[in-house]
Motif scaffolding. Sequence first.
Motif, PDB file in Angstrom:
ATOM      1  N   ARG A 100       0.863  -1.184   0.000  1.00 15.32           N
ATOM      2  CA  ARG A 100       0.000   0.000   0.000  1.00 15.32           C
ATOM      3  C   ARG A 100       0.894   1.227   0.000  1.00 15.32           C
ATOM      4  O   ARG A 100       1.484   1.577   1.019  1.00 15.32           O
ATOM      5  N   LEU A 151      -2.068  -0.995  -8.785  1.00 14.99           N
ATOM      6  CA  LEU A 151      -3.500  -1.253  -8.604  1.00 14.99           C
ATOM      7  C   LEU A 151      -4.174   0.081  -8.304  1.00 14.99           C
ATOM      8  O   LEU A 151      -3.884   0.700  -7.283  1.00 14.99           O
ATOM      9  N   ALA A 152      -5.052   0.522  -9.216  1.00 14.22           N
ATOM     10  CA  ALA A 152      -5.817   1.751  -8.953  1.00 14.22           C
ATOM     11  C   ALA A 152      -7.249   1.334  -8.651  1.00 14.22           C
ATOM     12  O   ALA A 152      -7.503   0.709  -7.622  1.00 14.22           O
ATOM     13  N   ASP A 180      -0.659  -0.722  -4.521  1.00 14.03           N
ATOM     14  CA  ASP A 180      -1.953  -0.044  -4.411  1.00 14.03           C
ATOM     15  C   ASP A 180      -1.716   1.452  -4.228  1.00 14.03           C
ATOM     16  O   ASP A 180      -1.125   1.875  -3.230  1.00 14.03           O
ATOM     17  N   ASN A 193      -4.208   3.763  -4.226  1.00 14.31           N
ATOM     18  CA  ASN A 193      -5.449   4.453  -3.858  1.00 14.31           C
ATOM     19  C   ASN A 193      -5.336   5.378  -2.655  1.00 14.31           C
ATOM     20  O   ASN A 193      -6.129   6.302  -2.515  1.00 14.31           O
TER      21      ASN A 193
END
Lengths: 281, 159
Positions: A10, A31-32, A53, A55
């Motif tokens: 993350r 990873l969006a 990730d 996000n």
Amino acid sequence: MKCPPFDYHRATSVADAVDALQAAGDEGKILAGGQSLVPVLALRLARPAVLVDVNRIPGLAGLERRDGVLHAGALVRHLALADQRQHPLAAEAARWIGHTAIRSRGTLAGSLAHADPAAELPAVLRACDGAVQVAGPSGTRRLRADELFVGALQSALADTEMITGVELPVPDAWGFAEFARRHGDFAVVSVAAARFGERVRIVVGGVAGVPHLVDAGDLATVDGDVSDDRVTLLAAAAADDVDPASDLHGSAGYRRALTEQMTLRALADLAGHLRPVREPA
Amino acid sequence: MKITVTVNGERHRLDVEPRRTLVDALRDDLGLTGTHVGCEHGVCGACTVLVDGEPVRACLMLAVQADGASVATVEGLAGDDGTLHPLQEAFSRCHGLQCGACTPGMLMTAVHLLDTDPDPGRETIRAEMSGNICRCTGYTGIVDAVAEAARRRVTSETS
Ligand SMILES: Cc1cc2nc3c(=O)[nH]c(=O)nc-3n(C[C@H](O)[C@H](O)[C@H](O)COP(=O)(O)OP(=O)(O)OC[C@H]3O[C@@H](n4cnc5c(N)ncnc54)[C@H](O)[C@@H]3O)c2cc1C
Ligand code: FES
Ligand code: FES
């Protein structure tokens, strides 16, 4: 099917994401929104060792219009793009993406990086002659739409690079039209039209590996003339200029006919849409 | 990886593999099998839940991505005494379900629709529900149910 195993990182910042991608060699993937990547994993079309990730990286969801250009963060969700009024063409195109539950997660940079030839936002980026800001191990660079899209599902980004922001010039007038088999499906053919000054840029999605910028020669210099005659000529020129392949969803001839019809509609739409004089909030 | 998720108001601590999707975590780790799983690649809508108030495909979100989030599933719709949610009642009355495979996703999609647009027309209902596939009903009963729930809600709020 279930996704193959992977490690999960993350990222806390852009630099942290780039570091993690670099540490993964060519085995890492950003990873969006996951709206394209997770299906790819579930169908086992890819087996990355690490998902990075992005996000929760702060500051990547902003939308700001400056000097006639919409500056959008990588993590702007399709729903937010559809809701803003600063770039009406991007808003209209975003409304055509999938369904609310897809638009709530899917991101602008994810759609551009995924580079699906039938996707709406890559066509808009090219129609507006936009660009992406990219961060990588050796610093940052800027890629114009013409440079970013290389082929179907192929972009010019390296495995260790991340799109951080998107520049979308706001056209003086715009139009968009799409034909899909069902509401929310990927386009069979879509057309984004953008007028900057006297020139109209017409981009067709779904007819080539990358969004196709129509070469309409002198016809594209409209000089205020978007009469029915000019529109008919431009649509015929667009149909002439594309070289689609046949597949399950339609023959080459069908796609060519759709290109003409969608260009007619997009230009009719454009004739009715002028850029707001004031920069709306 | 250790995560905390709040589901229908209740906090849970879980230890999940990164590749576990949210829908598998809900069903297999928490035993909340109300959320259904169909295609596992985002197309059918059966797994639709609300995450922090927004509809998402629970098969396309990793459980680790829901760390700290608040999830609403179909189990949270009925009251503690079993009283059905107005949408559930409308689905029952209007024959909005047969086998029930699509129903949890339909309900959560409809909950969000009526939260954001209390008085949608049939066209809007059709467009918003079109991301959820039903193999049984032919959709008319589903559209009727959402329209009826909207109508009753608007009437009860204005009377
Ligand atoms: C049912 C369904 C219907 C859909 N319909 C449409 C449609 O009609 N039109 C359409 O355009 N799309 C459609 N989509 C796809 C959707 O738009 C996706 O959101 C989009 O293609 C990818 O964005 P994402 O944020 O989900 O990216 P992800 O799935 O997370 O990633 C996609 C790819 O981009 C890379 N990536 C993501 N972010 C970055 C970044 N910042 N920098 C570099 N690389 C990055 C990832 O590594 C991956 O390779 C649909 C999806 C589903 C499931
Ligand atoms: S199971 Fe998630 S959309 Fe089909
Ligand atoms: S009720 Fe059977 S799939 Fe919808």
